[in-house]
Write a protein that holds these residues in place. Structure first.
Motif, short mmCIF file in Angstrom:
data_model
loop_
_atom_site.label_atom_id
_atom_site.label_comp_id
_atom_site.label_asym_id
_atom_site.label_seq_id
_atom_site.Cartn_x
_atom_site.Cartn_y
_atom_site.Cartn_z
N HIS A 100 0.90 -1.23 -0.05
CA HIS A 100 -0.09 0.12 0.21
C HIS A 100 0.73 1.35 -0.05
O HIS A 100 2.05 1.37 0.66
CB HIS A 100 -0.98 -0.14 1.19
N HIS A 101 0.49 2.11 -0.81
CA HIS A 101 0.90 3.51 -0.92
C HIS A 101 -0.17 4.54 -0.78
O HIS A 101 -1.25 4.07 -1.11
CB HIS A 101 1.73 3.34 -2.18
N PRO A 102 -0.04 5.70 -0.54
CA PRO A 102 -0.94 6.68 -0.57
C PRO A 102 -2.01 6.50 -1.87
O PRO A 102 -2.97 7.13 -1.79
CB PRO A 102 -0.19 8.14 -0.47
N GLN A 103 -1.29 6.40 -3.09
CA GLN A 103 -2.02 6.33 -4.11
C GLN A 103 -2.57 5.04 -4.84
O GLN A 103 -3.69 5.11 -5.74
CB GLN A 103 -1.03 7.14 -5.28
N ILE A 104 -1.96 3.79 -4.35
CA ILE A 104 -2.43 2.60 -4.71
C ILE A 104 -2.39 1.68 -3.79
O ILE A 104 -1.37 1.70 -2.87
CB ILE A 104 -1.72 2.24 -5.99
N ASP A 117 4.71 -4.94 -4.58
CA ASP A 117 5.36 -3.83 -4.09
C ASP A 117 4.77 -2.58 -4.94
O ASP A 117 4.70 -2.94 -6.32
CB ASP A 117 6.90 -3.76 -3.91
N VAL A 118 4.63 -1.63 -4.39
CA VAL A 118 4.24 -0.47 -5.20
C VAL A 118 5.27 0.65 -4.99
O VAL A 118 5.57 1.01 -3.74
CB VAL A 118 3.16 0.09 -4.80
N GLU A 119 5.79 1.31 -5.96
CA GLU A 119 6.78 2.17 -5.93
C GLU A 119 6.51 3.37 -6.70
O GLU A 119 6.34 3.15 -7.99
CB GLU A 119 8.09 1.70 -6.30
N MET A 120 6.81 4.65 -6.54
CA MET A 120 6.60 5.71 -7.48
C MET A 120 7.90 6.19 -8.11
O MET A 120 8.75 6.13 -7.41
CB MET A 120 6.04 6.82 -6.65
N ALA A 155 12.01 -1.22 -12.70
CA ALA A 155 11.39 -2.11 -13.63
C ALA A 155 11.63 -3.75 -13.38
O ALA A 155 10.79 -4.51 -13.46
CB ALA A 155 12.06 -1.95 -15.33
N HIS A 156 12.90 -3.89 -12.82
CA HIS A 156 13.26 -5.10 -12.24
C HIS A 156 12.50 -5.64 -11.18
O HIS A 156 11.92 -6.59 -10.71
CB HIS A 156 14.61 -5.36 -12.23
N TRP A 157 12.40 -4.69 -9.95
CA TRP A 157 11.85 -4.76 -8.64
C TRP A 157 10.29 -4.97 -8.83
O TRP A 157 9.65 -5.67 -8.33
CB TRP A 157 11.87 -3.51 -7.88
N CYS A 158 9.57 -4.07 -9.64
CA CYS A 158 8.26 -4.02 -9.78
C CYS A 158 7.64 -4.64 -11.09
O CYS A 158 6.75 -4.09 -11.81
CB CYS A 158 7.77 -2.70 -9.89
#
Length: 159
Positions: A100-104, A117-120, A155-158
């Motif tokens: 979870h992230h503030p946007q998704i 994972d969610v990363e901006m 790109a690799h991580w997510c």
């Protein structure tokens, strides 16, 4: 189908964009004990910020939707596994993970251990630390050789 494609075909992913869940009043009215484990109820009490509490609750609510939609499980028992990661008590071959992230908010389900994972992309990344801890030497070399190594890492991580 290649190995990674076959694996990805087995993964179920649900996500919700935070702005699509603007009215969270329903979360306040839920009987939290029906879908939160005892340790999650204790953790919920420690949140001091309402926005973080709602984000965390929305992730758990989405988890329950995913359990029902894909596995036909209603409020399955959870316990803490290795490294404190939640797991299904009675279904050891079923794996899930939340992000979870503030946007998704995202939930991934699979019959193999999984992480989501969610990363901006705008976020500052501690690339060298992540590469050393989570990637092989060949992957690190490939990522660092990119013209935009931080984007390549994401790109690799997510995937």
């Amino acid at each position: 189908m290649s190995g990674i494609n076959a694996l990805l075909a087995q993964v179920k992913l649900l996500y919700i964009l935070r702005h699509e869940a603007d009215d969270l009043s329903a979360l306040r009215e839920l009987d939290l004990a029906t879908f939160l484990s005892p340790y999650e109820l204790l953790r919920l009490e420690r949140f001091s910020r309402a926005d973080l509490r709602e984000q965390w609750l929305l992730a758990r609510a989405l988890r329950e939707v995913a359990f029902r939609k894909y596995w036909q499980l209603n409020n399955p028992a959870l316990d803490l596994g290795v490294n404190g990661k939640p797991q299904l008590t009675d279904y050891p071959s079923m794996h899930f993970n939340l992000a979870h992230h503030p946007q998704i908010i995202a939930v991934a389900l699979a019959d193999v251990p999984i992480g989501v994972d969610v990363e901006m992309q705008q976020r500052r990344i501690k690339r060298e630390r992540l590469l050393a801890k989570h990637f092989s030497a060949a992957e690190a070399l490939h990522i660092n050789a990119s013209t935009e190594p931080d984007k390549q890492l994401l790109a690799h991580w997510c995937v």
